[in-house]
Design a protein around this motif. Structure first.
Motif, mmCIF file in Angstrom:
data_model
loop_
_atom_site.group_PDB
_atom_site.id
_atom_site.type_symbol
_atom_site.label_atom_id
_atom_site.label_comp_id
_atom_site.label_asym_id
_atom_site.label_seq_id
_atom_site.Cartn_x
_atom_site.Cartn_y
_atom_site.Cartn_z
ATOM 1 N N ILE A 159 0.848 -1.190 0.000
ATOM 2 C CA ILE A 159 0.000 0.000 0.000
ATOM 3 C C ILE A 159 0.886 1.243 0.000
ATOM 4 C CG2 ILE A 159 -1.742 1.314 1.269
ATOM 5 C CD1 ILE A 159 -2.622 -1.386 2.508
ATOM 6 N N GLU A 160 0.552 2.195 -0.865
ATOM 7 C CA GLU A 160 1.290 3.455 -0.937
ATOM 8 C C GLU A 160 0.322 4.611 -0.680
ATOM 9 O OE1 GLU A 160 3.980 6.079 -4.091
ATOM 10 O OE2 GLU A 160 2.856 4.317 -4.783
ATOM 11 N N VAL A 161 0.649 5.471 0.275
ATOM 12 C CA VAL A 161 -0.147 6.672 0.521
ATOM 13 C C VAL A 161 0.335 7.744 -0.446
ATOM 14 C CG1 VAL A 161 -0.803 8.451 2.184
ATOM 15 C CG2 VAL A 161 -0.518 6.083 2.945
ATOM 16 N N VAL A 162 -0.509 8.053 -1.433
ATOM 17 C CA VAL A 162 -0.092 8.980 -2.492
ATOM 18 C C VAL A 162 -0.592 10.399 -2.264
ATOM 19 C CG1 VAL A 162 0.081 7.146 -4.213
ATOM 20 C CG2 VAL A 162 -2.100 8.365 -3.917
ATOM 21 N N ALA A 163 -1.526 10.571 -1.312
ATOM 22 C CA ALA A 163 -2.058 11.922 -1.068
ATOM 23 C C ALA A 163 -2.734 11.967 0.291
ATOM 24 C CB ALA A 163 -3.060 12.310 -2.159
ATOM 25 N N GLU A 164 -2.836 13.179 0.827
ATOM 26 C CA GLU A 164 -3.569 13.425 2.058
ATOM 27 C C GLU A 164 -4.433 14.663 1.873
ATOM 28 O OE1 GLU A 164 -1.317 13.607 5.656
ATOM 29 O OE2 GLU A 164 0.017 11.951 5.095
ATOM 30 N N ALA A 165 -5.551 14.700 2.579
ATOM 31 C CA ALA A 165 -6.432 15.866 2.540
ATOM 32 C C ALA A 165 -7.036 16.082 3.914
ATOM 33 C CB ALA A 165 -7.537 15.667 1.496
ATOM 34 N N GLY A 166 -7.329 17.345 4.214
ATOM 35 C CA GLY A 166 -7.885 17.686 5.515
ATOM 36 C C GLY A 166 -9.382 17.886 5.509
ATOM 37 N N ASN A 167 -9.995 17.812 4.317
ATOM 38 C CA ASN A 167 -11.453 17.957 4.239
ATOM 39 C C ASN A 167 -11.954 17.335 2.946
ATOM 40 O OD1 ASN A 167 -11.344 20.057 2.087
ATOM 41 N ND2 ASN A 167 -10.466 21.316 3.729
ATOM 42 N N GLY A 168 -13.275 17.248 2.830
ATOM 43 C CA GLY A 168 -13.871 16.584 1.681
ATOM 44 C C GLY A 168 -13.636 17.297 0.370
ATOM 45 N N GLU A 169 -13.703 18.630 0.375
ATOM 46 C CA GLU A 169 -13.495 19.391 -0.861
ATOM 47 C C GLU A 169 -12.097 19.138 -1.430
ATOM 48 O OE1 GLU A 169 -16.055 22.176 1.774
ATOM 49 O OE2 GLU A 169 -14.620 20.573 2.035
ATOM 50 N N GLU A 170 -11.117 19.166 -0.547
ATOM 51 C CA GLU A 170 -9.734 18.935 -0.980
ATOM 52 C C GLU A 170 -9.568 17.524 -1.530
ATOM 53 O OE1 GLU A 170 -5.197 19.215 0.889
ATOM 54 O OE2 GLU A 170 -6.943 19.662 2.149
ATOM 55 N N ALA A 171 -10.218 16.556 -0.886
ATOM 56 C CA ALA A 171 -10.137 15.169 -1.340
ATOM 57 C C ALA A 171 -10.700 15.004 -2.745
ATOM 58 C CB ALA A 171 -10.880 14.255 -0.364
ATOM 59 N N VAL A 172 -11.853 15.621 -2.983
ATOM 60 C CA VAL A 172 -12.474 15.525 -4.308
ATOM 61 C C VAL A 172 -11.581 16.173 -5.356
ATOM 62 C CG1 VAL A 172 -14.456 16.234 -5.698
ATOM 63 C CG2 VAL A 172 -14.815 15.390 -3.367
ATOM 64 N N ASP A 173 -11.009 17.327 -5.034
ATOM 65 C CA ASP A 173 -10.131 18.024 -5.971
ATOM 66 C C ASP A 173 -8.907 17.175 -6.314
ATOM 67 O OD1 ASP A 173 -9.254 20.458 -7.433
ATOM 68 O OD2 ASP A 173 -7.674 20.481 -5.918
ATOM 69 N N ILE A 174 -8.296 16.567 -5.302
ATOM 70 C CA ILE A 174 -7.114 15.729 -5.546
ATOM 71 C C ILE A 174 -7.473 14.527 -6.405
ATOM 72 C CG2 ILE A 174 -5.441 14.179 -4.440
ATOM 73 C CD1 ILE A 174 -5.429 16.148 -2.050
ATOM 74 N N ALA A 175 -8.613 13.882 -6.088
ATOM 75 C CA ALA A 175 -9.023 12.682 -6.816
ATOM 76 C C ALA A 175 -9.307 12.975 -8.289
ATOM 77 C CB ALA A 175 -10.252 12.067 -6.158
ATOM 78 N N ARG A 176 -9.689 14.195 -8.584
ATOM 79 C CA ARG A 176 -9.938 14.580 -9.980
ATOM 80 C C ARG A 176 -8.650 14.843 -10.740
ATOM 81 N NH1 ARG A 176 -14.954 18.575 -8.413
ATOM 82 N NH2 ARG A 176 -16.645 17.060 -8.736
ATOM 83 N N ARG A 177 -7.547 15.086 -10.011
ATOM 84 C CA ARG A 177 -6.296 15.485 -10.652
ATOM 85 C C ARG A 177 -5.244 14.393 -10.714
ATOM 86 N NH1 ARG A 177 -3.652 18.538 -7.800
ATOM 87 N NH2 ARG A 177 -4.932 18.963 -5.968
ATOM 88 N N GLN A 178 -5.334 13.387 -9.844
ATOM 89 C CA GLN A 178 -4.294 12.367 -9.847
ATOM 90 C C GLN A 178 -4.886 10.984 -9.569
ATOM 91 O OE1 GLN A 178 -2.151 13.932 -6.141
ATOM 92 N NE2 GLN A 178 -1.814 11.740 -5.930
ATOM 93 N N PRO A 179 -4.204 9.939 -10.048
ATOM 94 C CA PRO A 179 -4.729 8.586 -9.877
ATOM 95 C C PRO A 179 -4.699 8.150 -8.413
ATOM 96 C CG PRO A 179 -3.057 8.685 -11.618
ATOM 97 C CD PRO A 179 -2.981 9.967 -10.868
#
Length: 213
Positions: free
Chosen positions: A27-47
């Motif tokens: 398992i590789e942690v490729v990103a972190e987010a502190g809220n839902g909006e940030e999570a959605v934005d990251i998921a739209r930009r990277q795999p």
């Protein structure tokens, strides 16, 4: 490697989860987010293959974030980790598209099991949560919350956590007038007169802790 994003508004929780996951080897942690909006934005930009996310966060919160993540074409699956093991949270999150639901009392090994199970295409619900869901279906009593749609529930959660109509409008991409319509529809459906009574009802039904909206 299973690519995971951690979403929690507490940095210490993310640090602890990262350590557990990265010691697993697959398992590789490729990103972190502190809220839902940030999570959605990251998921739209990277795999990202999978999101491990808390429910109680500022902004749109876990329910709306889960719903939005599920609208991303080829987007990540979602595992929720929450202190809420009783209805209506598990049912609402699973209806919103979560593939897994863990209690925050789950051990490290169970977190790893859930991630691998969901990654391989199977849902995973912690035994503690599954037991509560089963009991709720057996001992089902009618709740006023059953009358609410997913959107109404989301607006209610945000109102009872102190967000005003402008903030809800911005976070949910709704007009302020629409938010006010939802608010008065909640009052009517739940037979309350104001946000204070709405908050007391949320406390009685376990949506928020008393004194900690």
């Amino acid at each position: 490697m299973i690519r995971v994003m951690l979403v929690d508004d507490h940095a210490l929780i993310r640090v602890a989860l990262r350590r557990i996951l990265e010691e697993a080897g697959d398992i590789e942690v490729v990103a972190e987010a502190g809220n839902g909006e940030e999570a959605v934005d990251i998921a739209r930009r990277q795999p990202v293959d999978l999101v491990v996310m808390d429910v109680d966060m500022p902004g749109i919160g876990g329910v709306e974030a889960t719903r939005k993540l599920n609208t991303i074409s080829g987007g990540p699956k979602v595992i929720v980790i929450s202190v809420h093991s009783q209805d209506p949270y598990p049912k609402r999150l699973l209806e919103a598209g979560a593939s897994g639901y863990l209690s925050k009392s789950s051990g490290a090994q169970e977190v790893l099991t859930a991630i691998r199970t969901v990654y391989n295409g199977q849902p995973y619900v912690a035994p503690e949560v599954a037991g509560q869901l089963a009991l709720a279906s057996i001992n089902r009593t009618e709740s006023p919350l059953d009358l609410l749609t997913q959107r109404e529930m989301q607006v209610m959660l945000m109102l009872t956590r102190g967000q005003n109509a402008q903030a809800i409008s911005r976070n949910l991409n709704l007009s302020p007038k629409t938010v006010c319509t939802y608010r008065y529809r909640l009052y009517e459906k739940l037979d309350v007169r104001n946000d204070v009574e709405l908050t007391h009802l949320a406390i009685r039904h376990g949506l928020i802790e008393g004194g900690k909206p």
